[in-house]
Design an enzyme around this catalytic site. Structure first.
Site, PDB file in Angstrom:
ATOM      1  N   LYS A  53       0.854  -1.129  -0.168  1.00  0.00           N
ATOM      2  CA  LYS A  53       0.091  -0.064  -0.049  1.00  0.00           C
ATOM      3  C   LYS A  53       0.994   1.252  -0.166  1.00  0.00           C
ATOM      4  O   LYS A  53       0.678   2.248  -0.878  1.00  0.00           O
ATOM      5  CB  LYS A  53      -0.851   0.055   1.099  1.00  0.00           C
ATOM      6  CG  LYS A  53      -1.876  -1.089   1.159  1.00  0.00           C
ATOM      7  CD  LYS A  53      -2.933  -1.126   2.264  1.00  0.00           C
ATOM      8  CE  LYS A  53      -3.844  -2.307   2.311  1.00  0.00           C
ATOM      9  NZ  LYS A  53      -4.920  -2.417   3.361  1.00  0.00           N
ATOM     10  N   GLN A  97      -4.332  -1.257   9.839  1.00  0.00           N
ATOM     11  CA  GLN A  97      -4.393  -2.628   9.085  1.00  0.00           C
ATOM     12  C   GLN A  97      -5.079  -3.759   9.945  1.00  0.00           C
ATOM     13  O   GLN A  97      -4.659  -3.687  11.440  1.00  0.00           O
ATOM     14  CB  GLN A  97      -3.056  -3.004   8.674  1.00  0.00           C
ATOM     15  CG  GLN A  97      -3.165  -4.185   7.754  1.00  0.00           C
ATOM     16  CD  GLN A  97      -3.626  -4.207   6.369  1.00  0.00           C
ATOM     17  OE1 GLN A  97      -3.801  -3.002   5.830  1.00  0.00           O
ATOM     18  NE2 GLN A  97      -4.052  -5.334   5.908  1.00  0.00           N
ATOM     19  N   ASP A 120     -10.914   3.598   4.664  1.00  0.00           N
ATOM     20  CA  ASP A 120     -11.405   2.068   4.715  1.00  0.00           C
ATOM     21  C   ASP A 120     -12.729   1.822   4.596  1.00  0.00           C
ATOM     22  O   ASP A 120     -13.244   0.757   4.336  1.00  0.00           O
ATOM     23  CB  ASP A 120     -10.698   1.319   5.964  1.00  0.00           C
ATOM     24  CG  ASP A 120      -9.488   0.343   5.637  1.00  0.00           C
ATOM     25  OD1 ASP A 120      -9.205   0.067   4.379  1.00  0.00           O
ATOM     26  OD2 ASP A 120      -8.526   0.475   6.400  1.00  0.00           O
TER      27      ASP A 120
HETATM   28  N1  L34 Z   1      -7.771  -1.805   7.562  1.00  0.00           N
HETATM   29  N2  L34 Z   1      -7.093  -4.274   7.060  1.00  0.00           N
HETATM   30  C1  L34 Z   1      -7.743  -3.035   6.469  1.00  0.00           C
HETATM   31  N3  L34 Z   1      -8.120  -2.495   5.353  1.00  0.00           N
HETATM   32  C2  L34 Z   1      -7.803  -3.549   4.167  1.00  0.00           C
HETATM   33  O1  L34 Z   1      -8.453  -3.224   2.960  1.00  0.00           O
HETATM   34  C3  L34 Z   1      -7.392  -4.823   4.822  1.00  0.00           C
HETATM   35  N4  L34 Z   1      -7.215  -5.629   3.940  1.00  0.00           N
HETATM   36  C4  L34 Z   1      -7.546  -7.315   4.192  1.00  0.00           C
HETATM   37  C5  L34 Z   1      -6.774  -7.489   5.343  1.00  0.00           C
HETATM   38  N5  L34 Z   1      -6.883  -6.523   6.399  1.00  0.00           N
HETATM   39  C6  L34 Z   1      -7.184  -4.879   6.069  1.00  0.00           C
HETATM   40  C7  L34 Z   1      -6.293  -5.745   2.838  1.00  0.00           C
HETATM   41  O2  L34 Z   1      -5.620  -4.843   2.699  1.00  0.00           O
HETATM   42  C8  L34 Z   1      -7.052  -7.941   3.106  1.00  0.00           C
HETATM   43  N6  L34 Z   1      -6.129  -6.917   2.337  1.00  0.00           N
HETATM   44  C9  L34 Z   1      -5.251  -7.386   1.287  1.00  0.00           C
HETATM   45  C10 L34 Z   1      -4.508  -6.257   0.522  1.00  0.00           C
HETATM   46  C11 L34 Z   1      -3.824  -6.419  -0.537  1.00  0.00           C
HETATM   47  C12 L34 Z   1      -3.684  -8.037  -1.094  1.00  0.00           C
HETATM   48  C13 L34 Z   1      -4.400  -8.946  -0.522  1.00  0.00           C
HETATM   49  C14 L34 Z   1      -5.328  -8.677   0.815  1.00  0.00           C
HETATM   50  C15 L34 Z   1      -2.779  -8.173  -2.137  1.00  0.00           C
HETATM   51  O3  L34 Z   1      -2.249  -7.321  -2.478  1.00  0.00           O
HETATM   52  N7  L34 Z   1      -2.590  -9.473  -2.753  1.00  0.00           N
HETATM   53  C16 L34 Z   1      -1.926 -10.004  -3.739  1.00  0.00           C
HETATM   54  C17 L34 Z   1      -1.010 -10.949  -3.462  1.00  0.00           C
HETATM   55  C18 L34 Z   1      -0.015 -10.505  -2.355  1.00  0.00           C
HETATM   56  C19 L34 Z   1       1.047 -11.161  -1.901  1.00  0.00           C
HETATM   57  O4  L34 Z   1       1.753 -11.775  -2.634  1.00  0.00           O
HETATM   58  O5  L34 Z   1       1.016 -11.865  -0.825  1.00  0.00           O
HETATM   59  C20 L34 Z   1      -2.774 -10.489  -4.995  1.00  0.00           C
HETATM   60  O6  L34 Z   1      -2.539 -10.390  -5.942  1.00  0.00           O
HETATM   61  O7  L34 Z   1      -3.851 -11.035  -4.428  1.00  0.00           O
END
Ligand code: L34
Length: 295
Positions: A53, A97, A120
Site C-alpha cells: 500500500k 491494518q 477503509d
Molecule cells: N484496515 N485491513 C484494513 N483494510 C484492508 O483493506 C485490509 N485488507 C484485508 C486485510 N486487512 C485489512 C487488505 O488490505 C486484505 N487485504 C489485502 C490487501 C492486498 C492484497 C491482499 C489482501 C494483495 O495485494 N494481494 C496480492 C498478493 C499479495 C502477496 O503476494 O502476498 C494478490 O495479487 O492477490
C-alpha cells in the site's frame, strides 16, 4: 468453456494511472494527499499488504505517514496515535491494518477514526451511509470487486449474485453495494455463510459468485453454473515446499476446475488483491479533494 481470466493487476494499473494524473492536478494547487498508515504487530501477510500500500502511494504521489507499532502496543497508545492523525491536516486518510492483536478492541479503534478520514470505510457512520445509499467512503475490497465487474463489462443489473461469506470487511458490504439502486448494483443477492445449508444449491443458481469465505476450495466446479462469473476474494497461504517462500497463495475457489465452467474468473494472486490497494488510493485522493472543497 474455458473462462476468460480477469486481470486485476492490469485493471489496477489502469485506475492507478487515472489517479496519478488526478494527484498531479492537485499538486498544481499545492495539495498533496496524505495517508496515515498504522500496523500493529508482525503478521507477515499484514506486513506485505501494508508495504504494498505504501509503495503504491509513493508511485502515484500520495504522501504516506508510516507507523509500525510493536505487538504489545496498548490500546490507549493506538487511540492516541489515531487522535493525532485525526487532527493532522496533512493526513486525509487513516489506515489501521486489520487484524489487530487480541488485547485491542477493534471496534473501539475503528470508531475513533474521524469518519471524514475513514478511507477503509469501516466506521459505522460510513457503513450506515453506504447502506442507505448516501455518498460515503466505500470499503476497499468490495469496491474493488464492483470496479472489476464494471471494467470487465459485467452488468450486475437483474443478475443473481451469490456472496459466500459474511465478514464486515467483504461479505456484508459487497452484498449491500450490489443491492443499491444505482449503477454497479440492482442485483438480486443471496448471502451464504457457515450456517448455510447446502451451499452448492445456492451457488449453482448464481450468475455471479463472489467467494469471500477465507477458506480454500469453498467453491468447487460442481457448485458453479456453466458460464457464471466467479470473483475470488480469498488470499490463503498454503504450505508449499517447492516454493522459495515455503508457501503459495490460493483463493477460496478451486481455480483450475472452476475456470473450465465459468465465463470469467479472477485469479489469486493478481485478481482482487491489487484492486483492494487501488481503491484505498482512490478513497485517499477523494478525501483530499473533499478536504479542499473540490468535488
Ligand atoms: N484496515 N485491513 C484494513 N483494510 C484492508 O483493506 C485490509 N485488507 C484485508 C486485510 N486487512 C485489512 C487488505 O488490505 C486484505 N487485504 C489485502 C490487501 C492486498 C492484497 C491482499 C489482501 C494483495 O495485494 N494481494 C496480492 C498478493 C499479495 C502477496 O503476494 O502476498 C494478490 O495479487 O492477490
Amino acid at each position: 468453456m474455458s473462462a476468460k481470466i480477469i486481470d486485476g493487476k492490469q485493471v489496477a494499473v489502469d485506475i492507478r494511472a487515472e489517479l496519478k494524473s488526478e494527484v498531479a492536478k492537485l499538486a498544481e494547487k499545492g495539495i498533496v494527499p496524505g495517508l496515515g498508515v498504522i500496523l500493529v504487530g508482525e503478521d507477515p501477510a499484514s506486513k506485505s499488504y501494508v508495504s504494498a500500500k505504501e509503495r503504491a502511494c509513493g508511485e502515484i504521489g500520495i504522501f504516506s505517514d508510516d507507523h509500525r507499532l510493536p505487538v504489545e502496543t496498548k490500546q490507549e497508545e493506538l487511540l492516541a496515535l489515531v487522535e493525532r492523525m485525526n487532527k493532522d491536516p496533512k493526513i486525509n486518510g487513516i489506515l489501521v491494518q486489520l487484524p489487530l492483536p487480541k488485547h485491542i478492541d477493534e471496534s473501539a479503534v475503528l470508531l475513533a477514526i474521524d469518519p471524514d478520514k475513514d478511507v477503509d470505510g469501516f466506521h459505522p457512520m460510513n457503513v450506515g451511509k453506504m447502506v442507505v445509499g448516501e455518498k460515503a467512503f466505500l470499503p476497499c475490497t468490495p469496491h474493488g470487486v464492483i470496479q472489476l465487474l464494471k471494467r470487465s463489462g459485467v452488468n450486475t443489473c437483474g443478475k443473481h449474485v451469490v456472496v459466500v461469506g459474511r465478514s464486515n470487511i467483504v461479505g456484508k458490504p459487497v452484498a449491500n453495494m450490489l443491492i443499491q439502486k444505482q449503477e454497479g448494483g440492482n442485483a438480486t443477492v443471496t448471502l451464504c455463510h457457515t450456517r448455510t445449508k447446502d451451499l452448492g444449491y445456492h451457488t449453482r443458481q448464481a450468475d455471479i459468485i463472489i467467494a469471500a469465505s477465507g477458506c480454500p476450495n469453498t467453491v468447487t466446479a460442481d457448485m458453479v453454473k456453466e458460464g457464471a462469473v466467479v470473483i475470488d476474494v480469498g488470499v490463503n497461504r498454503v504450505e508449499d515446499a517447492t516454493r522459495e517462500r515455503g508457501y503459495r497463495l490460493v483463493g477460496d475457489v478451486d481455480f483450475e476446475a472452476v475456470k473450465e465452467k465459468a465465463s470469467l474468473i479472477t485469479p489469486v494472486p493478481g485478481g482482487v488483491g491489487p484492486m483492494t490497494i487501488t481503491m484505498l488510493l482512490y478513497n485517499t485522493v477523494e478525501s483530499a479533494k473533499r478536504a479542499n472543497g473540490i468535488d
